[in-house]
Design a protein around this motif. Structure first.
Motif, mmCIF file in Angstrom:
data_model
loop_
_atom_site.group_PDB
_atom_site.id
_atom_site.type_symbol
_atom_site.label_atom_id
_atom_site.label_comp_id
_atom_site.label_asym_id
_atom_site.label_seq_id
_atom_site.Cartn_x
_atom_site.Cartn_y
_atom_site.Cartn_z
ATOM 1 N N ASN A 100 20.903 -36.788 25.085
ATOM 2 C CA ASN A 100 20.913 -38.037 25.289
ATOM 3 C C ASN A 100 20.153 -38.096 26.787
ATOM 4 O O ASN A 100 19.510 -39.279 26.830
ATOM 5 N N TYR A 101 20.229 -37.384 27.669
ATOM 6 C CA TYR A 101 19.697 -37.554 28.836
ATOM 7 C C TYR A 101 17.949 -37.342 28.965
ATOM 8 O O TYR A 101 16.998 -37.940 29.722
ATOM 9 N N THR A 177 33.066 -36.644 25.285
ATOM 10 C CA THR A 177 32.606 -37.895 25.608
ATOM 11 C C THR A 177 33.605 -38.639 24.607
ATOM 12 O O THR A 177 33.948 -38.307 23.514
ATOM 13 N N THR A 245 29.434 -33.043 24.112
ATOM 14 C CA THR A 245 27.931 -33.485 24.348
ATOM 15 C C THR A 245 27.464 -32.565 25.793
ATOM 16 O O THR A 245 28.446 -32.297 26.513
ATOM 17 N N ILE A 248 25.710 -37.273 29.987
ATOM 18 C CA ILE A 248 25.264 -38.271 29.567
ATOM 19 C C ILE A 248 24.820 -39.205 30.777
ATOM 20 O O ILE A 248 25.868 -39.483 31.633
#
Length: 305
Positions: A100-101, A177, A245, A248
């Motif tokens: 995501n980043y 998450t 994950t 984020i």
């Protein structure tokens, strides 16, 4: 030797047979077969071994096809550079893990580009080995790979063997998450035993994603997904759902009503590494993306040192 013949040859190698390649190229099979034979006569060696199973490249044919792919990529870039349509066009390509980043940094990068400029951008989310293959084959200039600490020796030796340059970007540990209203949301620390009765959303990748969970844990509730776009919806709509994950960005977490918690990962840290052809000089466009990427990582490190 001409570019059309080289393109025909590459399509035969890709399809595994002259018959299938002819269908893909929408030309007659006899014409394609003759074009390949003429090319072999011109270069002075057999490119393919033909059998009832198809067409398999010879050892020298493999080397020739590899060089031809690089030549065609460079030729296409040269044509594009010389064309009028390339003027004022932003050209950019990236292979990266499903993280995501990185997507956030990519979005920031695109927003920085002037609205009057034309765009020709490719953003591929893929496995690390796919990225290495693509960059080494000169299909793309930039890639980001992801691996566990214990895999570092293997990946670094592979990069050196494929004559790729590399730069460490981000080192991090798994995080959990989950939705802000999850039953475990108020716990400071979450242990494996606490997760047993909840449902894990697991991102299934194409072969070597170190974030991919291990299968075969008896009794564990898992939902495997193949599209990262559905992960936030599932985390917020399935009661008790959670996901392992990378860190984020806070902006994304707040937008989807999610939180992240530390997790005692038994596999050590994960490494995100930038890769590129050895000796490659970044364009101004690529420098802009890397600036946005490193700014995003810098912000993440404030919350996940």
């Amino acid at each position: 030797m001409n570019m059309t013949s080289l393109k025909y040859m590459i399509e035969v190698e890709k399809c595994g047979s002259i018959t299938n390649a002819a269908k893909k190229l929408m030309i007659g099979q006899p014409n394609l077969s003759k074009a390949i034979k003429d090319l072999e006569l011109e270069v002075g060696f057999s490119i393919f071994v033909r059998s009832h199973k198809g067409a398999i490249p010879t050892k020298r044919g493999q080397e020739f096809i590899y060089l031809a792919k690089k030549t065609l990529t460079q030729y296409d870039a040269l044509e594009h550079f010389c064309s009028d349509s390339a003027e004022n066009t932003v050209i950019f390509s990236l292979f990266a893990p499903r993280t995501n980043y990185i997507s956030q940094a990519f979005s920031n990068f695109v927003r920085r580009i002037g609205s009057s400029q034309k765009l020709h951008i490719h953003f591929h989310e893929s496995s690390s080995m796919t990225a290495i293959h693509r960059i080494a084959s000169s299909h793309h200039a930039l890639g980001i790979i992801q691996y566990q600490d214990v895999q570092e020796e293997y990946y670094i030796s592979t990069l050196k063997l494929r004559q790729l340059g590399y730069e460490s970007l981000f080192s991090f540990e798994y995080m959990i998450t989950l939705a802000g209203n999850h039953p475990l949301a108020d716990y400071k620390e979450i242990t494996p035993s606490m997760l047993k009765k909840y449902t894990e959303i697991a991102l299934e990748d194409d072969g070597d994603n170190p974030l991919q969970p291990k299968k075969g844990k008896g009794g564990k509730r898992q939902i495997f997904i193949y599209d990262r776009g559905s992960q936030f919806e599932l985390l917020t709509s399935i009661p008790g759902a959670y996901m392992f994950t990378s860190p984020i960005p806070d902006k994304l977490l707040k937008a989807h009503g999610l939180i992240q918690k530390d997790y005692p990962c038994p596999y050590g840290k994960l490494q995100d590494v930038l890769i590129y052809p050895k000796g490659y000089k970044f364009s101004n466009t690529e420098k802009l993306f890397l600036h946005e990427l490193k700014e995003t990582i810098h912000t993440l490190k404030k919350f996940h040192p």
